[in-house]
Design an enzyme around this catalytic site. Structure first.
Site, PDB file in Angstrom:
ATOM      1  CB  SER A 117      38.348 -50.584  -8.332  1.00 41.82           C
ATOM      2  OG  SER A 117      38.000 -51.330  -7.141  1.00 41.82           O
ATOM      3  CG  HIS A 138      39.349 -49.370 -12.693  1.00 41.21           C
ATOM      4  ND1 HIS A 138      40.319 -48.642 -11.848  1.00 41.21           N
ATOM      5  CD2 HIS A 138      38.005 -49.179 -12.078  1.00 41.21           C
ATOM      6  CE1 HIS A 138      39.462 -48.187 -10.711  1.00 41.21           C
ATOM      7  NE2 HIS A 138      38.229 -48.676 -11.037  1.00 41.21           N
ATOM      8  CG  ASN A 188      41.289 -47.864  -6.648  1.00 43.65           C
ATOM      9  OD1 ASN A 188      40.800 -46.816  -6.085  1.00 43.65           O
ATOM     10  ND2 ASN A 188      40.406 -48.645  -7.367  1.00 43.65           N
TER      11      ASN A 188
END
Length: 289
Positions: A117, A138, A188
């Site tokens: 990630s 991901h 993220n």
């Protein structure tokens, strides 16, 4: 691409194995031991049983998917796979070791992908047998529910590799987005600073756990508050990703919140261990502070 290997039978790996099997792929599922891989398949069986109970799938569809998932003993068993997805713990040395070991047995045209990630794909590709056939894929947790896959190409990733993995992702019914190989990729890069800032706010006494979550849930129209979400993701995982962002960019805005570090040091990783910003052991989650 008929056989897919999944390395890591935890929550993420099991979810990837489940959606691949439900899409008709044969899945080789491995972990640190055959017992862990078997436990991963048992968890998938429970998830599919719930879908049957809710009449989302038929019993025959459940049985067909389960029959396609084969727990295996070692990474050497991944040799028949045309695509192998690594979904191990978010620790770079471990991932590199896996890529070196499994890369030695894969066919010359097989694709190796990481579900990381946040760790740079170009750097991870150095441990693969052929960086042109290596990329990031991901998935998001829980995989059977979340409709997105981020695809990340490294410096050497070929167009053919991207096309093959994108085609695979679409057969799973997922929306595909493409990200460059920058720390945190898309989701993220945006999400972790928010969760980290919520930790700063809690640690500085701006508001309580409940009020921070309620304010962000209703004020930002999010399905859950940031501290609840951090508990679901795992505070250890949040800290690992935040450190990758901080170290990869050198930007102080990504500095991990001291309270987040403290919770991880205490072993309060969130829902998976029963305690994080909430106590998850009772019938309803209760803030721990």
């Amino acid at each position: 691409m008929n056989t897919v290997g999944v390395i890591g039978a935890g929550q993420m790996g099991a979810g990837i194995a489940q959606v691949a099997a439900q899409a008709g792929y044969r899945v080789l599922l491995s972990d640190v031991s055959r017992e862990r891989a078997e436990a991963g398949k048992a968890g998938i069986a429970k998830q599919l049983a719930r879908q049957v109970d809710k009449e989302k799938i038929t019993a025959d569809a459940r049985d067909t998917a389960l029959a396609l998932i084969e727990p295996v003993d070692a990474l050497s068993a991944m040799a028949p796979a045309s695509l192998v997805i690594e979904a191990a713990t978010e620790r770079e040395p471990l991932k590199r070791q896996i890529f070196t070991e499994v890369g030695a047995v894969l066919a010359s045209d097989a694709v190796l992908a990481s579900n990381t990630s946040s760790i740079p794909i170009t750097r991870l590709a150095q441990a693969s047998p052929d960086p042109a056939r290596f990329m990031g894929v991901h998935f998001f947790n829980p995989v059977p529910v979340m409709g997105l896959i981020e695809l990340i190409r490294g410096l050497a990733t070929s167009d053919e590799t991207v096309a093959r993995v994108e085609a695979f992702g679409r057969t799973l019914g997922k929306e595909i987005v493409h990200a460059n190989d920058a720390p945190g990729f898309i989701v993220n890069r945006v999400l972790m600073p928010m969760l980290n800032e919520a930790c700063f706010a809690l640690g500085e006494g701006v508001a309580s756990v409940r009020d921070i979550d309620t304010a962000c849930r209703l004020g930002l129209n999010h399905p859950m508050g940031p501290l609840t979400l951090a508990d679901f993701i795992g505070l250890d995982t949040c800290l690992d990703i935040t450190r990758v962002l901080f170290e990869g960019t050198g930007d102080p805005k990504f500095r991990p919140a001291p309270l987040l570090v403290k919770y991880v040091e205490a072993g309060w990783y969130g829902k998976k261990v029963g305690r994080g910003f909430y106590d998850w052991t009772g019938p309803e989650p209760v803030p721990t502070r």
